[in-house]
Design an enzyme around this catalytic site. Structure first.
Site, PDB file in Angstrom:
ATOM      1  N   GLY A 256       0.207  -1.040   0.397  1.00  0.00           N
ATOM      2  CA  GLY A 256      -0.672  -0.187   0.449  1.00  0.00           C
ATOM      3  C   GLY A 256       0.807   1.286  -0.161  1.00  0.00           C
ATOM      4  CB  ALA A 257       2.058   2.984   1.224  1.00  0.00           C
ATOM      5  CD  GLU A 259       8.245   1.479   6.823  1.00  0.00           C
ATOM      6  OE1 GLU A 259       7.143   1.157   5.522  1.00  0.00           O
ATOM      7  OE2 GLU A 259       8.701   0.129   6.809  1.00  0.00           O
ATOM      8  CG  HIS A 290       0.647   2.151   8.702  1.00  0.00           C
ATOM      9  ND1 HIS A 290       0.059   1.681   9.316  1.00  0.00           N
ATOM     10  CD2 HIS A 290       1.708   2.395   7.964  1.00  0.00           C
ATOM     11  CE1 HIS A 290       1.383   0.098   9.068  1.00  0.00           C
ATOM     12  NE2 HIS A 290       1.895   0.941   8.589  1.00  0.00           N
ATOM     13  CD  GLU A 291       3.720   3.797   4.898  1.00  0.00           C
ATOM     14  OE1 GLU A 291       4.183   3.760   5.779  1.00  0.00           O
ATOM     15  OE2 GLU A 291       2.646   2.261   4.885  1.00  0.00           O
ATOM     16  CD  GLU A 313       5.038  -2.484   9.150  1.00  0.00           C
ATOM     17  OE1 GLU A 313       4.171  -1.449   9.076  1.00  0.00           O
ATOM     18  OE2 GLU A 313       6.109  -1.840   7.965  1.00  0.00           O
TER      19      GLU A 313
HETATM   20 ZN   LIG Z   1       3.776   0.184   7.704  1.00  0.00          ZN
END
Ligand SMILES: [Zn+2]
Length: 840
Positions: A256-257, A259, A290-291, A313
């Site tokens: 998804g992404a 960091e 989140h990131e 995470e």
């Molecule tokens: Zn993450």
């Protein structure tokens, strides 16, 4: 590529002290390879000793260690041996590196919409060595500087602020010490929007063909980014650690992404077409939050070894939901956590492959095993455990503990033990006692409510499991407007207690509903007493708090999964309660579960048609004027549900009329995503032809449009089309397709509606995987994962499929992480077979 073992990483960390990397990349050398020069300075604590550095070049041009040429032919696989090290060393490695098209390393993508090319480093784990020579393990952190030479019209982005220095050269500012897996780069003719917050430059970037999408969404993305940034500044004592904060929406990112410090990369389908639900925008907001949490959790302080992936995470997941809910308008974010994340955590934790949230280092023996650690235990269960930890310690003590952790280990590495020490000091509570059952022990507890029987006796919660739980029990009475919350009673379930007596106020006068874990502070299966179960069956939509409804729906899902409630009952509950639902996230998840799990996997094929008809009837009901007056949020999940479940002639003609009108009656207008979703469904049903697919493919040259067309072609229900799609999929598994293209093909290929047509391909699916593994022809780990994850024939839930899968596992040849992935799919399949046979 040889996986790095924990023992090797430990040894190298003891031996070496990496002082800094200088990376020079030349992106002007054509579309096959790029030039890479790495200069790394490092100390050696045992002069005379040897070690190695990793790199995976197309051609290793030159290696110079301390001024002496080293023979490039010494490269063994991905390891370059380094002999006779001195106390202080400088290594220069010059190489041509291959571009990636499958999502590992420097990924090269050409946009079908305009022919422009974009590069982005798809990093993480052991992908840095696909770009530069790297001591590729998380605890050897070092500052990076980089120089990038790119075509004149391009923009270059990386961890440190990038500035053009003329002639297509870009200088990237030095970073603080970061791990190799977090080094990043994006380059191409990106469209950019700049902003600033508290003196930190913010940037948003997307490919030119998505500039309109970015313009439409930038205000919301920046508002969420700023609100989260402010909130993290407020709660973390350690300042934001990097010189800028870029968010780059890159093509074909598998996750998804990612960091990367100072330069987060996102899948660019987070830039939505116009018909977008609030739940989707909330998900994107959560990923932004989140990131950003990772800038501290993972980037500023990094795990020592991959067993502690959860230190990144679980925390980023927990903080992402918490900060999104606190700092932005998405105040009900925890509902989505319950329905989307936790359900996956519960599922993963009940499979044979489950593991503790925080395994011991030896339980993750190498980087291949580490790949499997990015799972729903590390994200969802870990975040749920942290939510329970906050309920346990209180937010102030929790926050004091993590701020101490940042201060002690900033720009360095840490482990579970280091974190527990900080939490213990801050809270005065022995955090290790909590961590033992919660973080070091796999599995999920069950809390079961029972009422006083006969009346006058005590009610209690019985506890199967070994974790302590601090929960609230919701006590509800029938009221005129719904189920009225009488009170939420805090209940402490000690780790070793088999049952806890409920206070009298919970059971007298007798309530209509006792809902354990109301508010979802803990992570557990719940079982209700029969009266409460009957109340929920009649009235779940009459619970005022969406989080309570989410807990209730998760309980129902769990009963179906465990074979304690007939799958058809789930459909009946959805039909009864979704019309009164006001939360689009709940509607979307319940419809999704009904459609893809209950109808496709859990019901016998003979009952599937009736189930789809029930779902379309429900969706039509949801699309009629909504009694709660909050129809818009419910509308898109219902439109999508109707499209995906369409099956009869009336449904087909309705979908054609929507396409002709360019609009769903009552809205929304059809955007490209909805058009393709409709065309896919019509194709699956045999109601749209190849000509119609090609017509739309010609009209929509975007990358998303081309993927959709590929998905449709693979879904055509005739033997020739299936055979052509199958051949293309096999070539894709061997690397001829990008990860996104392979995903689209396998998603289109398997259709429960075409079970008979596809029956012969089920054994061939497993044979292909075995063959690729045994011959070593494939698989790129990422492509094989896609084959297992998106290409698994879940609809074929019968004994023959189970046997074929088991033979594939027994044949060997699959790497550890792939074995586990396949074993997980098979376990889910066996569950489907069991539920299906009971539902006959
Ligand atoms: Zn993450």
């Amino acid at each position: 590529m040889t996986a790095l073992t924990y023992a090797e990483a430990q040894e190298r960390c003891r031996l070496l002290d990496v002082l800094g990397y200088r990376v020079e990349l030349d992106l002007t050398g054509g579309d096959e390879v790029f030039g890479s020069v790495t200069v790394v300075r490092f100390g050696c604590r045992a002069p005379g000793a040897g070690s190695f550095i990793e790199i995976t070049p197309a051609r290793l041009r030159r290696v110079i260690l301390n001024g002496q040429d080293v023979d490039p032919a010494g490269l063994a696989g991905n390891r370059l041996p380094l002999a006779g090290l001195r106390a202080a060393n400088e290594l220069r490695v010059e190489a041509d590196m291959p571009y990636s098209h499958t999502g590992a390393g420097l990924h090269r993508f050409t946009d079908t919409a305009d022919g422009e090319t974009y590069l982005a480093l798809h990093g993480g784990l052991d992908n840095a060595q696909r770009v530069f020579a790297a001591f590729d393990q998380p605890d050897l952190k070092a500052p990076f500087t980089a120089t990038v030479t790119a075509p004149a019209s391009w923009t270059v982005l990386g961890n440190g602020l990038a500035r053009p220095s003329g002639g297509g050269r870009w200088e990237l500012a030095a970073t603080p010490p970061i791990s190799t897996y977090l080094f990043t780069l994006a380059a191409g003719p990106y469209y950019s929007i700049s902003a600033e917050r508290h003196g930190i430059p913010f940037g948003l970037h997307a490919r030119q063909s998505l500039a309109g999408h970015l313009n439409r969404d930038a205000a919301e993305i920046l508002a969420i980014t700023s609100a989260c940034f402010d909130r993290y500044r407020e709660i973390f004592a350690e300042p934001y650690p990097y010189d800028s904060y870029d968010q780059v929406f890159v093509p074909e990112l598998e996750s998804g992404a990612v960091e990367n410090p100072g330069c987060v990369t996102f899948r660019d389908d987070f830039l939505f077409p116009p018909a977008v639900s609030r739940a989707e925008r909330q998900l994107r907001g959560m990923v932004i939050a989140h990131e950003m949490a990772h800038m501290w959790f993972g980037d500023l302080v990094t795990m020592r070894w991959w067993n502690d992936v959860w230190l990144s995470e679980s925390f980023a997941t927990y903080m992402g939901f918490r900060v999104l809910a606190e700092a932005t308008g998405f105040t009900a974010a925890w509902t989505d956590f319950a329905l989307a994340s936790k359900t996956r955590g519960y599922d993963a934790d009940q499979r044979e492959s489950t593991h503790p949230v925080a395994p011991e280092p030896r339980e993750v023996p190498d980087t291949d095993a580490a790949r499997a650690g990015y799972d729903d235990i590390s994200y969802a269960k870990g975040a749920s455990a942290l939510r329970q930890l906050v309920a346990w310690l209180g937010w102030p003590a929790f926050l004091a503990g993590i701020n101490d952790y940042f201060a002690r280990y900033r720009f360095g590495s840490a482990s579970l033990a280091d974190l527990l020490d900080c939490l213990t000091r801050a809270s005065g509570t022995e955090a290790g006692e909590w961590a033992g059952p919660w973080l070091r022990t796999a599995g999920v507890d069950t809390l079961t409510v029972s009422r006083p029987e006969p009346p006058g006796r005590v009610g209690c919660i019985s506890h199967a499991g070994g974790r302590p739980h601090r929960i609230w029990v919701g006590v509800y009475d029938e009221g005129p407007g719904g189920l009225a919350l009488r009170t939420r009673i805090p209940v402490l379930v000690p780790a070793d207690a088999r049952a806890v007596v409920l206070p009298a106020a919970a059971v007298w006068p007798e309530p209509a509903l006792l809902l354990p874990n109301d508010g979802d502070s803990s992570y557990c299966k719940v079982r209700l007493d029969p009266v409460s179960q009957a109340t929920l069956a009649a009235s779940v939509s009459r619970l005022a708090d969406p989080l309570s409804r989410a807990v209730a729906w998760n309980g129902v899902r769990d009963l179906v999964r465990d074979g304690e409630l007939a799958p058809r009952q789930y459909l009946a509950l959805a039909a009864r309660h979704l019309p009164a639902e006001t939360d689009g996230s709940i509607a979307g998840h319940v419809l999704g579960y009904a459609r893809w799990t209950v109808a496709d996997r859990y019901l016998p094929p003979g009952l599937r048609g009736a189930a789809l008809a029930d779902i379309t009837t429900l969706c039509r009901d949801l699309l009629s004027p909504h009694p709660a007056g909050d129809g818009d949020e419910m509308r898109l999940p219902a439109v999508r549900g109707l499209i995906d479940s369409a099956s009869g002639p009336d449904d087909i003609s309705a979908l054609w009329s929507w396409l002709a009108a360019g609009r769903v009656p009552g809205g929304p207008d059809l955007d490209s995503r909805l058009r393709w979703q409709i065309l896919l469904r019509l194709t699956v049903l045999g109601a749209a032809s190849r000509a119609e697919i090609e017509h739309d493919a010609d009209r929509d040259a975007t990358a998303a449009g081309q993927l959709s067309a590929a998905r449709c072609r693979a879904a055509l229900p005739d033997q020739d089309a299936k055979q052509a799609a199958w051949v293309a999929m096999l070539r894709g598994l061997d690397g001829a397709l990008s990860g996104y293209e392979l995903t689209a093909a396998v998603q289109g290929f398997w259709q429960a509606d075409q079970a008979e047509l596809l029956a012969g391909y089920v054994p061939r699916y497993f044979a292909a995987l075995t063959g690729a593994a045994l011959t070593g022809a494939a698989p790129d780990a990422g492509l094989a994962r896609i084959w297992c994850l998106h290409g698994f024939p879940h609809h074929a839930a019968d004994a023959a499929t189970v046997r074929a899968g088991e033979r594939c596992l027994a044949a060997g040849g699959l790497s550890g992480s792939l074995r586990r992935l396949l074993a997980d799919q098979l376990e889910d399949l066996r569950r489907s077979v069991a539920v299906r046979s009971a539902a006959q």
